[in-house]
Each structure stands twice: as structure tokens, then as C-alpha cells.
Design an enzyme around this catalytic site. Structure first.
Site, short mmCIF file in Angstrom:
data_model
loop_
_atom_site.label_atom_id
_atom_site.label_comp_id
_atom_site.label_asym_id
_atom_site.label_seq_id
_atom_site.Cartn_x
_atom_site.Cartn_y
_atom_site.Cartn_z
N ARG A 148 -8.99 -7.94 10.23
CA ARG A 148 -9.12 -8.56 11.54
C ARG A 148 -9.33 -10.08 11.48
O ARG A 148 -8.66 -10.81 12.22
CB ARG A 148 -10.25 -7.87 12.32
CG ARG A 148 -9.86 -6.46 12.78
CD ARG A 148 -11.04 -5.73 13.39
NE ARG A 148 -12.05 -5.38 12.40
CZ ARG A 148 -13.20 -4.80 12.69
NH1 ARG A 148 -13.51 -4.52 13.93
NH2 ARG A 148 -14.05 -4.50 11.73
N TYR B 111 -6.36 10.57 3.45
CA TYR B 111 -5.00 10.74 2.96
C TYR B 111 -5.00 11.53 1.65
O TYR B 111 -6.04 11.78 1.06
CB TYR B 111 -4.32 9.37 2.84
CG TYR B 111 -4.23 8.69 4.20
CD1 TYR B 111 -3.81 9.41 5.32
CD2 TYR B 111 -4.58 7.36 4.38
CE1 TYR B 111 -3.74 8.81 6.58
CE2 TYR B 111 -4.52 6.75 5.64
CZ TYR B 111 -4.10 7.49 6.73
OH TYR B 111 -4.03 6.91 7.97
N CYS C 224 -12.76 -13.80 14.75
CA CYS C 224 -12.52 -12.48 15.33
C CYS C 224 -13.75 -12.08 16.15
O CYS C 224 -14.88 -12.33 15.75
CB CYS C 224 -12.32 -11.50 14.17
SG CYS C 224 -12.44 -9.78 14.64
N CYS D 221 -3.69 -9.50 19.53
CA CYS D 221 -5.04 -9.97 19.21
C CYS D 221 -5.59 -10.77 20.39
O CYS D 221 -4.90 -11.63 20.95
CB CYS D 221 -5.00 -10.85 17.96
SG CYS D 221 -6.58 -11.63 17.59
N GLU E 268 0.85 -1.18 0.00
CA GLU E 268 0.00 0.00 0.00
C GLU E 268 0.89 1.24 0.00
O GLU E 268 1.39 1.67 1.05
CB GLU E 268 -0.90 -0.02 1.24
CG GLU E 268 -1.89 1.12 1.28
CD GLU E 268 -2.81 1.01 2.50
OE1 GLU E 268 -4.03 1.05 2.32
OE2 GLU E 268 -2.30 0.89 3.64
N ASP F 151 -6.45 -13.32 34.97
CA ASP F 151 -6.82 -12.19 35.82
C ASP F 151 -6.36 -12.39 37.26
O ASP F 151 -6.17 -11.41 37.98
CB ASP F 151 -8.35 -12.01 35.80
CG ASP F 151 -8.82 -11.29 34.55
OD1 ASP F 151 -8.22 -10.27 34.20
OD2 ASP F 151 -9.79 -11.75 33.92
N MET G 14 -12.86 -26.20 43.61
CA MET G 14 -11.70 -26.91 44.14
C MET G 14 -11.15 -26.20 45.37
O MET G 14 -10.93 -24.99 45.36
CB MET G 14 -10.58 -26.97 43.07
CG MET G 14 -10.97 -27.66 41.78
SD MET G 14 -11.25 -29.43 41.95
CE MET G 14 -9.57 -30.06 41.98
P1 ADP Z 1 -9.81 -15.21 33.72
O1 ADP Z 1 -10.18 -14.02 32.89
O2 ADP Z 1 -8.47 -15.09 34.33
O3 ADP Z 1 -10.03 -16.49 33.01
P2 ADP Z 1 -12.40 -15.38 35.04
O4 ADP Z 1 -12.87 -14.64 36.23
O5 ADP Z 1 -13.04 -15.11 33.74
O6 ADP Z 1 -10.82 -15.17 34.99
O7 ADP Z 1 -12.55 -16.93 35.29
C1 ADP Z 1 -12.14 -17.53 36.48
C2 ADP Z 1 -13.00 -18.76 36.70
O8 ADP Z 1 -12.45 -19.48 37.77
C3 ADP Z 1 -14.45 -18.46 37.04
O9 ADP Z 1 -15.28 -19.12 36.10
C4 ADP Z 1 -14.63 -19.05 38.44
O10 ADP Z 1 -15.90 -19.62 38.63
C5 ADP Z 1 -13.54 -20.09 38.49
N1 ADP Z 1 -13.08 -20.42 39.83
C6 ADP Z 1 -12.69 -19.54 40.79
N2 ADP Z 1 -12.29 -20.21 41.89
C7 ADP Z 1 -12.42 -21.54 41.62
C8 ADP Z 1 -12.16 -22.74 42.34
N3 ADP Z 1 -11.67 -22.72 43.58
N4 ADP Z 1 -12.43 -23.93 41.74
C9 ADP Z 1 -12.88 -23.96 40.47
N5 ADP Z 1 -13.15 -22.87 39.75
C10 ADP Z 1 -12.91 -21.66 40.31
FE1 SF4 Z 2 -10.52 -9.45 16.09
FE2 SF4 Z 2 -8.26 -10.01 17.34
FE3 SF4 Z 2 -8.70 -7.56 16.45
FE4 SF4 Z 2 -10.12 -8.48 18.54
S1 SF4 Z 2 -7.94 -8.12 18.47
S2 SF4 Z 2 -10.89 -7.36 16.73
S3 SF4 Z 2 -10.30 -10.64 17.97
S4 SF4 Z 2 -8.47 -9.39 15.23
#
Ligand code: ADP
Ligand code: SF4
Length: 687
Positions: free
Chosen positions: A325, A180, A348, A366, A104, A644, A466
């Protein structure tokens, strides 16, 4: 598996001027953040798409002259011999898989601020481009081009075309879109000229026609010449001789290029987030092309459904399916359709973290494809993970991180057990993807679950909370804890420092809403996360019929959403739903009936009535489960914390972290060393 014959039209070869593409999958030019300073990274990123079956793979914008300098935004150049050698790495990588390579050629005109080259930006008539937009704010006003400037611009394109051919490109673009320079000549708002390049549509088109001719002549017809054009403004403009100025412009140029690549005018609509635009959203603007020109037409629309793609060709809207994308999220999309493996497509989700990477000035990231941008640096392949391990991995938590870790560990050969406390997998996405516009984000979980269910070395355990004792009893060799983060009720203090929450009734977090709590109205959402969730929750509450106020510390709703192109859509949605908007304010008090607010700059104090307060502020990571296991002194089992729970972040961070955790499991730390790329050296001495 055999290909579904319905999709055969996608695999027909097509002539593009002197070149022929093997199929209809066309990775249109898109920003990757990979400049000539990282030529191997760029070559591997683009080459991966060719390996995955894309018939054409293009660069992003490549500046033809220092008078088009986009810094600090990352931008490739084609200015000299070192640039030729840098680009040749990419064309080699693309050709190695039988694809055509496109470049491009780009001159930004008044939309290139020239912060580094310090050359006055060029423009048809001195009209600045979006002069108060943050990206352009510091610009000096553009110079009005004289006849010599126009001749020079044409020569720069011709010279760049010669270099591009030497670098091995098959398709050379003239770029008349997105504000552009050649596009500014097309629009009467920017072109007030009274010479042969201004006035009538025929005159405004002249520069683009001359650029196309110059590029073609420079390479003696050996390369295909493409014209990339934005259509929104032109289509909205009446014409005396055609249905719109877009029809008239394309009519005048209908035989000039070998290919038309058509798009929208503004990034927020061109690369629209899925939250506010469906697959194929460009069609109403570009659907007339085939009625005006016989040349092949390529267009985009975040196409991930093969039915939609084949329909575009069958209905005569497009000849080639453009992908930016979708090609980042799944470089192997064409191959999967060809092999009848549509279920394996990593679709995507339209979150636009990829475009945010460019706004951030870094290589593309991504959400769906954690290997994007890491093909060379980490040697990560999006489909092939070396089966190098045996042993058992227990993953606790079935959110995006746990699912990604499970998939990657299973592909490495581990026996994987994935335990999730809830009845369903998906973690935070179970709530978030049910909010207005966010349904497509569930694909992050759905893709991974679909893949995991096909693997024999994976056991899925829903409804399995758990404890530390459960984990130890399980006796796996490796444990990955991916238990997520929690939203806190902390408020926002000076310098954005978190301050303790308030002791008041009906203060809720997104986690409370996820558990099914419904606030009493009127409700206020206080957002100092300033990404998507605060406005999505405000939309959700307003949709429930609650009188809703959205309060943010930012100057605009979901202020970081300017990076992901969500900002216009967020404001439009809040307005449409009657959500009251308060910007640059913090919440300082709430007693269950009245919220105290202070302006972040002036300190001015206000009060509003509300029965409930939803705080979308900060998340806390960490994991009691991980801490108890780490303190258990059991060194027969390796233990990792990811997603997370390790460091709360956007989905893109979480998936990447989890991928890295699983890739590096049971390996010595030296294996994680990053390769460093560098520019191709200049051959001429610097004087
Ligand atoms: P991430 O974005 O890091 O994946 P999320 O909050 O989306 O985090 O997902 C974490 C998952 O872990 C949730 O679905 C929650 O129910 C699960 N979780 C948290 N503690 C426990 C545990 N002790 N045993 C099983 N699952 C768990
Ligand atoms: Fe799609 Fe990945 Fe861009 Fe998100 S980051 S819009 S999933 S190509």
C-alpha cells in the site's frame, strides 16, 4: 536537500542470492487487478515504482497452471509464450530504473475455485478452504492430490520459473501463504496425509523445500529464489522442538531460499485497515525470523514513517522494508526519503480502497494517489504534472476535492485561489477523521495542504464563504465548485429506493453530529450507507457513554466493509463497546421514544426504545452556488463542479474526480481520451 543520515541503512545495497538490490525498499507482490489482458497498464504501474526508487518491484500472484484459476478475481498467468512477452513489458519498465523485478509464482490449490478452467481444485487432503466464504462458496470440493499431482505441481513451478527468467525476472517466488496450496501442506488442519508429505513438520515442509529446489534448478541458480510464507497459524502452534511450529518450519528451511518474505494468514490481518491496526502490526508474529535464519527477510506493515522503517533494520527485525500500500499511495517514497523530502511523502491512509479494487475485479484505485492505475491509460504521473497553463482558477470549497483540484491546477501553472467557508480546510474529513480509528484519513487533507503551502502560485482563504456575487467579483478565468454533499434524513424503502423522512424530534444526520450536536440516549444509528461511517458513528456514540443500537439493512455491520477488510474489526469494535447490533432491518417509524423496524426479507415487525435516531443513509450532491453561476450567463469564466457536489462518493472517488477536473481544465475534450490496452496475442494458432 540531503538525506537524513538516520535513514542511511535504508539505502544500503543487499545481496539476495545471485542478485543485488540497490536499497532496502522492496515492493512485495501485491494484487493490482492488472492481468495479462492489460500488460501495458501493468508495466507502467509497476515501472512507476521503480522510477520512484523502489529497489525491488514484484508482480502480484501469477498462476503457474490452469488448475490454479482465481476467476472472476483478476489474476496474472505465466502459462505460455504470450505470457512471457506480456510480463517482459513489466520487467523492462522496472529494469529501466535499475530495480530488480520479482514474480510471485502461484498455485492456489483449494483456495482457487477454478470457475473458468473447471479443473477440480487440488489439495493435500480434500479439506476445502473457507467453504462458506462468499469468494469460495460455489466451489466443488477439492481433489486429494496423489503422487502424480505432486510431481506435476513441482514441474509446473519449474516450467513457470524458466518462462519467468525468459521474461526477465530476477527474483522468483514460491508462495506458501494465505491459504494457497503449498501453505495447505504446512498446516495439519489441511494436511492429513500419511505419505512423505504429511504428518511431522519435517514431512509437511517437504513440498515447499522441493518447490524451492525445482525453481532454483530450473534457472540453474541464475535467479534469486524467494519464499513467501504466512506465519500467524504456525506461530500460534506449539512445537516439541522449537518455540512454535513457525520457528520449526523456518529452522528447517533456513538455508533453502535466498529470501524470506513473511506475512499474515488472512487478508483482514495481512492488509489490515488503519482503522483497526497500527503501522507495523505484523511485528509480533514475524519478529523471530532473524534469530532463526541468516537469509534476508522482508516484511510489511503499512510502513510510511522512515523512522519506523530504519528502526526495523536497526533492531534486526527486517532486512528489507516491504511495501504494498505505501508504494501505491506514493511510488516515489524512497526517492523522497533519499532527497530529504520526507514532508512530501503521500502517506497511505490505510483505507483499503486498493484491496477493494481487487475484490471488485478491477485495476487498483487509490484514495491518496489518483494516478494509480492511470499511468499508461491517461499518461498520468504521480509527481510530474506538465506546466502547460497560465490564468487564474478560483476553487470554492476546501474539502478533499477542493484541495486536490487546487494542488493539481497549481502544478499545471495556474494561479490558484482556494476559498473555504470554515476556519479550517479538510471538509468532511474534519468530522470523519475525528471518529474512532479514522485519524490517519486526515492525511488526505494534510498532504495536500502541506504541498499547497509550498507553492508560490497558491493563495489560501479560510473563513471565506463565497456567494455567487463574490465569485463573479473575484473575476477568475476558471471556477471550480467543490462545495460537498449533504446527508439526508430520507429512509430506505423497497428496492432500496429512498423514501421521505419522518416528522419526529431528535432525528439527526452525520452533518448534525459534525456541527456538534450530541444525541440524547438511548440512541439508534440506522445505516443503509453500509460502508465505514455508520459503524464509526456508532462506536463514537458508545464511546461518549450513550446506550447505542446499530441497525443496518445489510446482513453484517458495514456490509460493504468486507471489500476493504474492515468487517471483522467493525464487529469486534461494536461488541467491545456494547453496541447492540440489528441486521437486515429497516426503520419504518420513530416518534421520539420508539423506533419501528421491519425485517428486509420477512417483513417481520419489531420495536425498540430510543430517544434519538441517527440516519446514515444517502447523500445529496448538487450546489446552489454552482447553479446560480451556471445560470448567470457569464461565458468569460469556465465553470466546473467536482467532488461530492458533482457525485457523492467515497474519498477515492472524490479525489479522483477532482484530479481529473483539474487535469482537464482548459483543455479540449479529446485530450481526455482513454488509451485502450489489450492482451499480447498468442503466437500459436488456436485450434
Ligand atoms: P468534497 O469531499 O467534495 O471535498 P466536502 O464536503 O468534504 O466535499 O468539502 C466541501 C467544503 O466546501 C466544505 O469544507 C465546506 O465548508 C465548503 N463550502 C461549501 N460551500 C461553500 C461556499 N459557498 N464557500 C466556501 N466554502 C464552501
Ligand atoms: Fe493506502 Fe491508497 Fe490503499 Fe487507501 S487506497 S490503503 S491510501 S494505498
Amino acid at each position: 536537500m540531503a538525506r537524513n543520515p538516520q535513514y542511511d541503512p535504508l539505502f544500503q545495497p543487499l545481496k539476495i542470492g545471485p542478485k543485488t538490490t540497490k536499497n532496502r525498499f522492496f515492493q512485495v507482490p501485491h494484487a493490482s487487478g492488472m492481468t495479462n489482458a492489460a500488460p501495458h497498464v501493468r508495466a507502467a504501474f509497476r515501472g512507476m515504482k521503480a522510477e520512484g526508487g523502489w529497489g525491488v518491484v514484484c508482480t502480484g500472484a501469477a498462476s503457474v497452471d490452469p488448475s490454479s484459476d482465481d476467476s472472476p478475481f483478476p489474476c496474472a498467468t505465466i502459462w505460455d509464450d504470450a505470457d512471457i512477452r506480456a510480463h517482459a513489458l513489466m520487467t523492462d519498465a522496472v529494469h529501466a530504473h535499475g530495480a530488480l523485478a520479482g514474480i510471485e509464482l502461484w498455485h492456489g490449490g483449494a483456495a482457487a475455485v477454478n470457475r473458468t478452467s473447471r479443473i477440480a481444485p487440488l489439495s493435500p487432503s480434500g479439506v476445502p478452504w473457507m467453504p462458506t466464504h462468499v469468494g469460495f462458496m460455489s466451489a466443488q470440493r477439492p481433489k486429494i492430490m496423489d503422487a502424480g499431482d505432486i510431481r506435476a505441481l513441482i514441474q509446473w513451478h519449474a516450467d513457470a520459473a524458466i518462462r519467468a527468467e525468459q521474461a526477465g525476472f530476477d527474483i522468483l517466488y514460491v508462495y506458501a501463504g494465505m491459504g494457497y496450496l503449498p501453505y495447505q501442506f504446512l498446516l495439519p488442519d489441511y494436511n492429513h496425509r500419511t505419505d512423505a508429505y504429511g504428518g511431522s513438520v519435517r514431512n509437511r515442509v517437504r513440498l515447499v523445500a522441493e518447490l524451492l529446489d525445482a525453481v532454483r534448478e530450473a534457472t540453474h541458480g541464475r535467479c534469486a529464489v524467494a519464499l513467501r510464507m504466512s506465519m500467524q497459524e504456525l506461530r500460534a502452534r506449539p512445537s516439541e522442538v522449537a518455540e512454535s511450529e513457525a520457528h520449526e518450519v523456518v529452522g528447517l528451511l533456513k538455508d533453502a531460499p535466498d529470501l524470506f518474505d513473511v506475512k499474515m494468514d488472512y487478508s483482514a490481518y495481512d492488509c489490515a485497515p488503519s482503522r483497526f491496526a497500527a503501522e507495523g502490526s505484523h511485528e509480533p508474529v514475524i519478529n523471530f525470523m532473524k534469530s532463526v535464519t541468516d537469509k534476508p527477510v522482508v516484511g510489511v506493515g503499512r510502513f510510511t514513517s522512515p523512522d519506523t522503517m530504519a528502526g526495523m533494520i536497526r533492531r534486526g527485525v527486517l532486512d528489507l522494508i516491504g511495501g504494498a500500500r505505501p508504494s501505491i499511495a506514493d511510488p516515489f517514497l524512497p526517492q523522497k526519503i533519499d532527497e530529504g523530502r520526507e514532508d512530501d511523502i503521500r502517506e497511505c491512509i490505510g483505507c483499503n480502497m486498493c484491496i477493494a479494487s481487487w475484490h471488485d475485479g478491477v485495476w487498483v484505485r487509490c484514495t491518496q494517489n489518483p494516478t494509480a492505475g492511470e499511468e499508461w491509460r491517461r499518461n498520468w504521473h504521480p509527481e510530474i504534472v506538465t506546466r502547460d497553463r497560465a490564468g487564474q482558477v478560483l476553487i470554492v470549497g476546501g474539502g478533499p476535492a477542493g484541495l486536490e483540484a487546487a494542488l493539481t491546477a497549481a502544478r499545471r501553472g495556474f494561479d490558484v485561489a482556494l476559498a473555504e467557508a470554515r476556519d479550517d480546510f479538510g471538509g468532511r474529513l474534519l468530522f470523519e477523521s475525528a471518529l474512532p480509528g479514522l485519524r490517519a484519513w486526515m492525511r488526505v487533507a494534510e498532504y495536500r495542504l502541506g504541498q499547497l503551502r509550498k507553492l508560490h502560485n497558491v493563495s489560501l482563504y479560510p473563513a471565506s464563504p463565497m456567494t455567487g456575487a463574490d465569485v463573479r467579483d473575484f473575476g477568475a478565468d476558471h471556477v471550480i465548485v467543490a462545495t460537498g454533499a449533504r446527508w439526508t434524513t430520507r429512509l430506505c424503502g423497497a428496492n432500496e429506493l429512498p423514501v421521505p423522512g419522518l416528522d419526529a424530534p431528535r432525528i439527526l444526520t452525520p452533518d448534525d453530529l459534525a456541527k456538534g450536536q450530541v444525541p440524547e440516549g438511548p440512541v439508534a444509528v440506522f445505516d443503509f450507507d453500509n460502508y465505514y461511517l455508520g459503524t464509526a458513528i456508532a462506536e463514537h456514540l458508545a464511546t461518549l457513554g450513550l446506550q447505542t443500537t446499530y441497525i443496518t439493512t445489510g446482513g453484517a455491520a458495514g456490509a460493504w466493509g468486507i471489500m476493504t477488510n474492515e468487517q471483522p474489526g467493525m464487529h469486534q469494535a461494536l461488541e467491545r463497546l456494547g453496541v447492540a447490533l440489528r441486521t437486515s432491518e429497516i426503520v419504518t417509524g420513530f416518534d421520539g421514544a420508539t423506533i419501528d423496524l421491519a425485517h428486509v426479507f420477512s417483513g417481520a415487525v419489531r420495536q425498540i426504545a430510543a430517544r434519538s435516531l441517527v440516519i446514515v443513509g444517502q447523500r445529496a450532491g448538487g450546489s446552489a452556488l454552482y447553479d446560480s453561476l451556471a445560470g448567470g450567463g457569464d461565458d468569460r469564466m469556465s465553470l466546473s463542479l467536482t467532488g461530492d457536489a458533482r457525485a457523492p462518493g467515497a474519498l477515492v472517488h472524490v479525489v479522483y474526480q477532482a484530479h481529473e477536473t483539474a487535469r482537464s481544465l482548459d483543455l479540449a475534450p479529446s485530450n481526455a481520451k482513454l488509451r485502450r490496452d489489450g492482451p499480447v496475442p498468442l503466437t500459436e494458432p488456436v485450434t
